[in-house]
Design a protein around this motif. Structure first.
Motif, PDB file in Angstrom:
ATOM      1  N   PRO A 140      -7.740   0.154 -11.991  1.00  0.00           N
ATOM      2  CA  PRO A 140      -7.373  -0.843 -12.675  1.00  0.00           C
ATOM      3  C   PRO A 140      -6.272  -0.585 -13.673  1.00  0.00           C
ATOM      4  O   PRO A 140      -6.223   0.193 -14.432  1.00  0.00           O
ATOM      5  CB  PRO A 140      -8.849  -1.294 -13.619  1.00  0.00           C
ATOM      6  CG  PRO A 140      -9.670  -0.653 -12.849  1.00  0.00           C
ATOM      7  CD  PRO A 140      -9.269   0.742 -12.213  1.00  0.00           C
ATOM      8  N   ASP A 141      -5.264  -1.666 -13.965  1.00  0.00           N
ATOM      9  CA  ASP A 141      -4.259  -1.591 -14.612  1.00  0.00           C
ATOM     10  C   ASP A 141      -3.287  -0.322 -14.279  1.00  0.00           C
ATOM     11  O   ASP A 141      -2.547   0.014 -15.128  1.00  0.00           O
ATOM     12  CB  ASP A 141      -4.643  -1.520 -16.065  1.00  0.00           C
ATOM     13  CG  ASP A 141      -5.413  -2.412 -16.767  1.00  0.00           C
ATOM     14  OD1 ASP A 141      -5.086  -3.566 -16.158  1.00  0.00           O
ATOM     15  OD2 ASP A 141      -6.233  -2.399 -17.638  1.00  0.00           O
ATOM     16  N   GLU A 168      -4.147   3.269  -0.837  1.00  0.00           N
ATOM     17  CA  GLU A 168      -4.762   3.107   0.411  1.00  0.00           C
ATOM     18  C   GLU A 168      -4.155   3.935   1.613  1.00  0.00           C
ATOM     19  O   GLU A 168      -3.165   3.932   1.663  1.00  0.00           O
ATOM     20  CB  GLU A 168      -4.422   1.281   0.858  1.00  0.00           C
ATOM     21  CG  GLU A 168      -5.264   0.904   1.846  1.00  0.00           C
ATOM     22  CD  GLU A 168      -4.948  -0.452   2.244  1.00  0.00           C
ATOM     23  OE1 GLU A 168      -4.735  -0.965   3.356  1.00  0.00           O
ATOM     24  OE2 GLU A 168      -4.847  -1.100   1.114  1.00  0.00           O
ATOM     25  N   GLY A 169      -5.034   4.203   2.481  1.00  0.00           N
ATOM     26  CA  GLY A 169      -4.768   4.974   3.770  1.00  0.00           C
ATOM     27  C   GLY A 169      -5.959   5.517   4.406  1.00  0.00           C
ATOM     28  O   GLY A 169      -7.108   5.135   4.215  1.00  0.00           O
ATOM     29  N   ALA A 224      -0.344   4.676   1.180  1.00  0.00           N
ATOM     30  CA  ALA A 224       0.394   3.601   0.189  1.00  0.00           C
ATOM     31  C   ALA A 224      -0.146   3.457  -1.030  1.00  0.00           C
ATOM     32  O   ALA A 224      -1.254   3.829  -1.537  1.00  0.00           O
ATOM     33  CB  ALA A 224       0.293   2.430   1.056  1.00  0.00           C
ATOM     34  N   PHE A 225       0.845   3.179  -2.033  1.00  0.00           N
ATOM     35  CA  PHE A 225       0.550   2.880  -3.421  1.00  0.00           C
ATOM     36  C   PHE A 225       1.063   1.625  -3.603  1.00  0.00           C
ATOM     37  O   PHE A 225       2.048   1.477  -3.680  1.00  0.00           O
ATOM     38  CB  PHE A 225       1.000   4.122  -4.237  1.00  0.00           C
ATOM     39  CG  PHE A 225       0.857   3.880  -5.804  1.00  0.00           C
ATOM     40  CD1 PHE A 225      -0.588   3.878  -6.314  1.00  0.00           C
ATOM     41  CD2 PHE A 225       1.812   3.499  -6.540  1.00  0.00           C
ATOM     42  CE1 PHE A 225      -0.838   3.400  -7.608  1.00  0.00           C
ATOM     43  CE2 PHE A 225       1.688   3.241  -7.887  1.00  0.00           C
ATOM     44  CZ  PHE A 225       0.424   2.933  -8.488  1.00  0.00           C
ATOM     45  N   ALA A 226       0.331   0.756  -4.594  1.00  0.00           N
ATOM     46  CA  ALA A 226       0.856  -0.546  -4.625  1.00  0.00           C
ATOM     47  C   ALA A 226       0.506  -0.494  -6.329  1.00  0.00           C
ATOM     48  O   ALA A 226      -0.846  -0.508  -6.692  1.00  0.00           O
ATOM     49  CB  ALA A 226       0.158  -1.717  -3.979  1.00  0.00           C
TER      50      ALA A 226
END
Length: 136
Positions: A94-95, A100-101, A131-133
């Motif tokens: 959070p924040d 993801e992967g 992946a990082f968002a």
């Protein structure tokens, strides 16, 4: 990033029908590592080590301990471990953002006291690009 409660970090697994939260983790750790490729030779300036940028192997490790959310979550994780596959996992901070992967479970341990609940320890190792968002 402001201080966050540790319980706000979520671990989710995609069994093929979308991500579901799989465990109530009490302790968690995420580590990112990158190997280096040393290209130092006898002509390196001052004999200082030289590294080849972007050439090393990168990996992510996620480990945690806690209790399973429900019997279905326990079954999903056990099935993933015994099949040796590397399904999609998602870690929501959070924040901060979402990681993801594909990850493979490299360790799965169960333990319990006679007067307490069954707990587990689990380690996930990345099995492809991560992946990082970032949160907006």
């Amino acid at each position: 990033m402001t201080a966050q409660q540790g319980r706000d970090l979520l671990l989710k697994l995609d069994p093929g029908s979308g991500f579901v939260t799989v465990a109530g983790l009490r302790a968690r750790r995420i580590a990112f590592n990158a190997q280096t490729v040393d290209t130092t030779d006898s002509e390196s300036a001052g004999r200082w080590r030289e590294l080849l940028a972007g050439a090393g192997v990168r990996r992510a490790t996620i480990s945690g301990s806690g209790i399973f959310r429900d019997a279905q979550s326990d079954a999903l994780i056990r099935a993933s471990f015994f099949s040796g596959d590397a399904p999609l996992w998602q870690v929501v901070l959070p924040d901060f953002g979402t990681i993801e992967g594909a990850f493979q479970i490299s360790a799965l341990e169960y333990r319990g006291n006679h007067d307490g609940e069954l707990t587990f320890d689990m380690t996930l190792e990345s099995a492809g690009a991560i992946a990082f968002a970032a949160d907006a």
